[in-house]
Scaffold this active site. Structure first.
Site, PDB file in Angstrom:
ATOM      1  NE  ARG A  92      16.797  -5.048 -14.633  1.00  7.21           N
ATOM      2  CZ  ARG A  92      16.650  -5.273 -15.929  1.00  7.21           C
ATOM      3  NH1 ARG A  92      16.024  -4.371 -16.680  1.00  7.21           N
ATOM      4  NH2 ARG A  92      17.104  -6.391 -16.482  1.00  7.21           N
ATOM      5  CD  GLU A 148       9.432  -5.008 -13.451  1.00  2.63           C
ATOM      6  OE1 GLU A 148       9.595  -6.076 -14.095  1.00  2.63           O
ATOM      7  OE2 GLU A 148       9.985  -3.943 -13.759  1.00  2.63           O
ATOM      8  CG  HIS A 154      10.510  -5.051 -17.541  1.00  4.60           C
ATOM      9  ND1 HIS A 154      11.103  -5.341 -16.334  1.00  4.60           N
ATOM     10  CD2 HIS A 154      11.529  -4.890 -18.434  1.00  4.60           C
ATOM     11  CE1 HIS A 154      12.427  -5.363 -16.482  1.00  4.60           C
ATOM     12  NE2 HIS A 154      12.698  -5.087 -17.738  1.00  4.60           N
TER      13      HIS A 154
END
Length: 334
Positions: free
Chosen positions: A245, A273, A292
């Site tokens: 993260r 994001e 991601h």
């Protein structure tokens, strides 16, 4: 015992990407199966209206919090099987308070994330992306890189966090001969020994390891654990991999360091994001950017529901769950 009712709250198109025909057939053999055919994730109110008479809930991303209002309609619910990772967004005190068992498939995603982390680390050590850019630019046949390149064998690799992903990453890095260090205040020394990793304080690990791979959860303790002071400890030519993260790293401090060109980074997670189109990270050559996706493979996605259907079968046979989440575990989980 009457046939159990299993509610699958996962809508299309996600359901087709994580529930194979084989797994669907296995699930059908366990009880009466009801599917979400509405084409969207149910709201809390919609889900509550479908819970009466349901024994088992098979869910995935998009599950609303199972709070007291939702659970008031769950007259028979005894198990929630979550075909995804973190349960923190929906697993409430009320859920655990009612004695409803919870299991999840985070460990299955961990396999893919760990594999991606190893790949990214090796790309950084060998500077494969930079060599690719040199060839595409039409440079004279490139034989040099900005920093010396290194093998993974005997390379000191520091893992931050030894949860599901960290433990799998440790096994992969050890398998290719790396010298694996670990920082995790919650990992007992005997467990570290069993995993074949060397426990070390954070500062020592950051300074000593050529590769740093982050696998920490989002907790108050981990917020910006790596700030300007900590990033300055990384050695010149180091490789930093973050598939966990963005919360863990001060992104502004990281950007400052990357602009200096002291080390190379592979980043799969960002704040925010999606990464804005004009974000300065996009202009740097010493960083590999991916959106991601470290945990997203055909195999891991199919494995999410397969793992949870196996858990449902164990539960119905009265066997212990292999991936159960308890209320006490939440404090240190991702």
């Amino acid at each position: 015992m009457p046939e159990p009712t299993i509610l699958v709250s996962i809508p299309e198109p996600l359901r087709s990407s994580i529930l194979t025909e084989t797994t669907r057939a296995e699930l059908a053999g366990l009880g009466r199966v009801l599917y979400n055919e509405d084409g969207h994730n149910w709201s809390a109110r919609e889900l509550a209206g479908r819970l009466p008479g349901v024994d088992i809930l098979l869910a995935s991303w998009g599950l609303p919090p199972l709070d007291e209002t939702v659970l008031a309609q769950a007259d028979r619910l005894s198990l929630v099987a979550y075909a995804a990772g973190s349960v923190k967004g929906w697993a409430t005190d009320a859920l655990f308070g009612q004695g409803i068992a919870v299991t999840h498939a985070a460990h299955r995603i961990a396999d893919s994330v760990a594999e991606f982390s190893l790949m990214a680390a090796m790309m950084g050590l060998r500077q494969a992306a930079e060599l690719d850019r040199q060839i595409r630019r039409g440079d004279a046949w490139p034989r040099e890189t900005p920093q010396p390149t290194h093998e993974i064998r005997d390379c000191p690799v520091g893992l931050l966090g030894m949860g599901y992903v960290g433990q799998r990453a440790a096994a992969l890095f050890r398998a290719v001969g790396a010298d694996v260090w670990a920082y995790d205040p919650y990992l007992p020394p005997e467990r570290a020994h069993k995993l074949g990793v060397r426990l070390a304080p954070l500062d020592e690990l950051l300074a000593a390891c050529r590769v740093i791979s982050i696998h920490l959860p989002v907790t108050e303790e981990t917020h910006h654990l790596l700030g300007a002071r900590e990033l300055a400890l990384l050695q010149d030519g180091a490789v930093l991999v973050n598939t966990a993260r963005a919360w863990v790293v001060d992104q502004d401090a990281l950007l400052d360091e990357l602009r200096r060109g002291r080390f190379w980074a592979a980043l799969d997670v960002f704040d925010p994001e999606p990464l804005p189109p004009d974000h300065p990270l996009r202009s740097l050559d010493n960083v590999l950017l991916t959106p991601h996706v470290a945990g997203r493979t055909v195999e891991s996605y199919a494995g999410l529901t397969a793992t949870m259907v196996a858990e449902i079968a164990r539960f119905l046979r009265g066997e212990p769950l292999r991936h159960q989440v308890t209320h006490e575990m939440l404090a240190t989980m991702a």
